[in-house]
Write an enzyme that holds these catalytic residues in place. Structure first.
Site, short mmCIF file in Angstrom:
data_model
loop_
_atom_site.label_atom_id
_atom_site.label_comp_id
_atom_site.label_asym_id
_atom_site.label_seq_id
_atom_site.Cartn_x
_atom_site.Cartn_y
_atom_site.Cartn_z
N ASP A 161 0.83 -1.21 0.00
CA ASP A 161 0.00 0.00 0.00
C ASP A 161 0.87 1.26 0.00
O ASP A 161 0.59 2.22 -0.73
CB ASP A 161 -0.92 -0.02 1.23
CG ASP A 161 -2.30 0.55 0.91
OD1 ASP A 161 -2.66 0.60 -0.28
OD2 ASP A 161 -3.03 0.94 1.85
N ASP A 164 -9.19 -2.07 2.18
CA ASP A 164 -8.94 -1.47 3.50
C ASP A 164 -9.96 -1.94 4.54
O ASP A 164 -9.80 -1.66 5.73
CB ASP A 164 -8.98 0.06 3.40
CG ASP A 164 -7.91 0.60 2.45
OD1 ASP A 164 -6.84 -0.03 2.36
OD2 ASP A 164 -8.16 1.61 1.78
#
Length: 354
Positions: free
Chosen positions: A198, A239
């Site tokens: 990420d 997420d």
């Protein structure tokens, strides 16, 4: 279903529909929606039988690499091909996935009103010209797929943010419910790898943000804002799902020990704190943030602190759902053999008496 689970489901449904009739701060909406989704998915993952398939350490190590390859492929597709063409193909793909996810999400609510045998007798359908390929389903799944089909047709024709969010929430809940990390060691490997993934793709390249803006499919949740220049805030499904399956593992660990959800609470609190920190930093710098940068350390950190405080590191690290599934299968086999041998003994005795 417990009262707290029912309340969570109702709260999530109400929060999803609320922006249609009233203004809700998008930051608050992001936090509440994500946390409620994780909560609902975690409790749906608790079942009487352990998962038959779990993720291995090797799969967890490869996951960020596979994800990077897919992300870069999508970026190149949007760069060199027509965006409308790519999104049209992806819409067809997510149309089918949406029907499956919505029907699976609706099954627990629908099956209470239909006969039990509707969910037991399998129907096997063979593909024409490819008889070796087959699909198994029940009558109950067909009934659940009907509203899902109409809903996905509405999404494909309108691409309304509400339809996008409902499909996205269905994907999240099913992902957290169905995916199993197997052990906390595997979970730590996966979260650690995606933590780096990420950060790299958000901070060091334009790829992640570019794909998220170009990808017109329910891979992100959209939250309406009052800003005409930026009509929606976004949160990627990853997420929610990736930390969610780790939090769900903590809940199943608690359940396996027959104790109150103590470690689930610490992992869930860590997720909430990490998400709040993401929103704060995002608004402070007015720039997109890799949510896992804040969520992963918070979830693992809160759980680790709680385990160390209780002095239960060893049982947590030794917990393995794949071994639990194997033990359950062997116990079932032993019970079956023992039952058969008892039946055979009874038959022999009966024959001797005759």
């Amino acid at each position: 279903m417990k009262n707290c689970e029912r309340l969570a489901n109702l709260a999530l449904a109400g929060l999803t529909l609320a922006p249609l009739v009233m203004k809700i701060d998008p930051n608050l909406n992001v936090i509440l929606t994500a946390c409620l989704t994780v909560y609902v998915g975690c409790y749906r993952s608790v079942k009487s039988t352990p998962p038959s398939e779990t993720m291995s350490n090797e799969h967890a190590m490869r996951f960020p690499l596979v994800g990077s390859a897919m992300l870069l492929s999508l970026f190149l597709l949007f760069k060199f091909l027509s965006k409308d063409l790519v999104n049209a193909v992806l819409t067809c793909y997510f149309f089918i996935l949406g029907i499956i996810a919505l029907s699976a999400s609706l099954l627990p609510a629908i099956k209470r009103f239909l006969p039990d045998y509707w969910n037991q007798n399998l129907i096997v359908w063979h593909f024409p010209y490819f008889r070796s390929l087959e699909v198994e389903f029940t009558r109950l799944q067909i009934v659940a797929a009907i509203p899902g089909t109409f809903f996905c047709a509405w999404y494909a024709s309108r691409k309304h943010w509400l339809a996008n969010n409902i499909l996205g929430l269905a994907f999240c809940i099913q992902g957290i419910e169905m995916l199993s990390l197997g052990s906390f060691k595997t979970g730590a490997i996966l979260l650690g790898g995606l933590f780096i993934y990420d950060i790299f793709w958000v901070f060091f390249t334009p790829v992640m943000v570019s794909v998220a803006k170009s990808f017109d499919a329910p891979i992100k949740l959209l939250f309406p804002t009052a800003d005409a220049a930026r009509p929606f805030s976004m949160l990627g499904l990853g997420d929610i799902v990736i930390p969610g399956i780790f939090v769900a593992l903590a809940l199943r660990f608690d359940v396996s020990r027959g104790k109150d959800s103590q470690y689930f609470k610490s992992a869930f609190l860590g997720y909430t704190v990490g998400l709040v920190l993401t929103i704060i930093v995002m608004n402070w710098f007015q720039a997109a943030q890799p949510a896992l940068l804040y969520i992963v350390p918070a979830v693992i950190g809160f759980l680790a602190a709680h385990v160390l405080w209780n002095g239960e590191v060893k049982p947590l690290m030794e917990f393995d759902e794949s071994k639990t599934a194997g033990a359950t299968s062997s116990e079932d086999g032993t019970d079956t053999k023992s039952s058969n041998s008892e039946d055979g003994t009874d038959a022999k005795l009966h024959k001797k008496e005759e």
